[in-house]
Design an enzyme around this catalytic site. Structure first.
Site, PDB file in Angstrom:
ATOM      1  N   GLU A  30       0.834  -1.203   0.000  1.00 54.22           N
ATOM      2  CA  GLU A  30       0.000   0.000   0.000  1.00 54.22           C
ATOM      3  C   GLU A  30       0.868   1.253   0.000  1.00 54.22           C
ATOM      4  O   GLU A  30       1.572   1.533   0.961  1.00 54.22           O
ATOM      5  CB  GLU A  30      -0.897  -0.025   1.241  1.00 54.22           C
ATOM      6  CG  GLU A  30      -1.671   1.244   1.514  1.00 54.22           C
ATOM      7  CD  GLU A  30      -2.342   1.222   2.866  1.00 54.22           C
ATOM      8  OE1 GLU A  30      -2.907   2.264   3.246  1.00 54.22           O
ATOM      9  OE2 GLU A  30      -2.313   0.176   3.552  1.00 54.22           O
ATOM     10  N   ASP A  42      -1.367  -1.441   5.697  1.00 56.00           N
ATOM     11  CA  ASP A  42      -1.304  -0.865   7.039  1.00 56.00           C
ATOM     12  C   ASP A  42      -2.282  -1.550   7.985  1.00 56.00           C
ATOM     13  O   ASP A  42      -3.334  -2.045   7.563  1.00 56.00           O
ATOM     14  CB  ASP A  42      -1.627   0.634   6.994  1.00 56.00           C
ATOM     15  CG  ASP A  42      -0.552   1.440   6.276  1.00 56.00           C
ATOM     16  OD1 ASP A  42       0.545   0.893   6.055  1.00 56.00           O
ATOM     17  OD2 ASP A  42      -0.805   2.604   5.926  1.00 56.00           O
ATOM     18  N   ASP A  45      -4.631  -0.628   9.851  1.00 56.19           N
ATOM     19  CA  ASP A  45      -5.696   0.312  10.214  1.00 56.19           C
ATOM     20  C   ASP A  45      -6.894   0.070   9.304  1.00 56.19           C
ATOM     21  O   ASP A  45      -6.908  -0.878   8.502  1.00 56.19           O
ATOM     22  CB  ASP A  45      -5.214   1.773  10.124  1.00 56.19           C
ATOM     23  CG  ASP A  45      -4.751   2.160   8.722  1.00 56.19           C
ATOM     24  OD1 ASP A  45      -4.963   1.365   7.776  1.00 56.19           O
ATOM     25  OD2 ASP A  45      -4.179   3.251   8.568  1.00 56.19           O
ATOM     26  N   ASP A  61      -8.115   1.800   6.732  1.00 56.13           N
ATOM     27  CA  ASP A  61      -7.842   1.949   5.302  1.00 56.13           C
ATOM     28  C   ASP A  61      -7.083   0.745   4.760  1.00 56.13           C
ATOM     29  O   ASP A  61      -7.348   0.273   3.651  1.00 56.13           O
ATOM     30  CB  ASP A  61      -7.037   3.231   5.049  1.00 56.13           C
ATOM     31  CG  ASP A  61      -7.893   4.479   5.116  1.00 56.13           C
ATOM     32  OD1 ASP A  61      -9.118   4.354   4.951  1.00 56.13           O
ATOM     33  OD2 ASP A  61      -7.350   5.566   5.356  1.00 56.13           O
TER      34      ASP A  61
END
Length: 299
Positions: free
Chosen positions: A90, A163, A165, A167
């Site tokens: 990402e 990541d 998280d 997103d």
């Protein structure tokens, strides 16, 4: 002959009328049967559209085929797919650290810019023209649609590294949706993995430890007496330097990978349609039913 043609026409009209009337009555009494027929027809239409779009893409000698491998791909030296790994990363920041920290012999890096299309909603033609999806198809090497061949896969470890998280989870889900709909055989072959980067870096003096789960963090804090600790919460892979990313997430000796499997294909298909499709009400109902089951929500 004219009379015969007219007679045939009249007969056809009568038959059409009777069939239409009977089918209408039957479907009104058996709505589930009608729904099943409609769903099969729609699935067949989507498959035809995807195949037609793939053929059109091939005829036009698009960017995907004319340029070979995507320019953003940092390929590995190894040519044996069984020994080769592709990290789908990402963002350019994490991609830079991954390129610096990787083992160039067998690890390739493909950074993606932002979120790819949700293939459950977009048309096949639009999907196959998307630059990020073109890069994925080109890098993996199997093709799609009528041209798909799992034996052409250039890597037998395709690792999603996003990541830790919301997103990152969304990007991972979009990628899995694409693989499930357009390259399901690479999942069935066991080629798709999810990397598990650490959530925390804990420093005490010169000693450095990493925690991949909240429970590990609490255990480390408890065992160290809770004093003299510096705790860093990783919000993104870009916060790690190349050495940290290698030692925690990419080194085969230390890393944790989760292999993606399809335990129940019918249920998986239903979930992808419900969560990633166009039916907002079905998605809202699912969220309401399962909202209380969520743990460690990152908002």
């Amino acid at each position: 002959q004219t009379k015969m043609r007219l007679g045939n026409s009249n007969v056809r009209g009568i038959v059409d009328s009777l069939v239409y009337s009977s089918l209408t009555e039957y479907f009104e009494e058996h709505p589930k049967t009608l729904q099943a027929i409609v769903e099969k027809a729609m699935a067949a239409a989507r498959a035809r559209e995807a195949a037609r779009a793939a053929r059109d893409l091939a005829r036009r000698k698009s960017t995907l085929e004319s340029t070979g491998l995507p320019g953003k791909l940092a390929d590995c030296q190894e040519r044996d797919p069984a020994k080769s790994e592709l990290y789908i990363v990402e963002g350019d920041s994490a991609g830079g650290s991954a390129k610096q920290g990787r083992d160039r012999k067998f690890q390739a890096i493909l950074p993606l810019r932002g979120k790819i299309l949700n293939v459950e909603k977009a048309s096949a033609h639009k999907i196959l023209k998307n630059a990020e999806i073109q890069a994925l198809i080109s890098a993996i090497g199997t093709g799609v649609g009528d041209n798909f061949d799992v034996e052409r896969a250039r890597y037998h470890h395709i690792i999603l590294m996003t990541d830790a998280d919301v997103d990152g989870a969304h990007i991972r889900t979009l990628l899995l949706t694409f693989f499930y709909r357009y390259m399901v055989e690479i999942i069935e072959k066991g080629y798709v993995y999810i990397a598990q980067p650490p959530l925390y870096r804990i420093v005490r003096g010169k000693q450095v430890q990493y925690a991949y789960r909240e429970e590990e963090l609490h255990k480390i804090i408890s065992e160290s007496g809770e004093k003299g600790l510096t705790i860093q919460r990783y919000k993104g892979l870009g916060e790690m330097n190349a050495e940290q990313l290698w030692s925690t997430t990419m080194d085969p000796e230390n890393r944790i990978l989760k292999q993606v499997r399809i335990e129940d294909a019918a249920y998986a298909n239903e979930i992808f349609e419900k969560l990633m499709g166009k039916n907002v009400d079905a998605r809202r109902d699912f969220i309401r039913r399962h909202a209380k089951e969520v743990n460690n929500l990152d908002i």
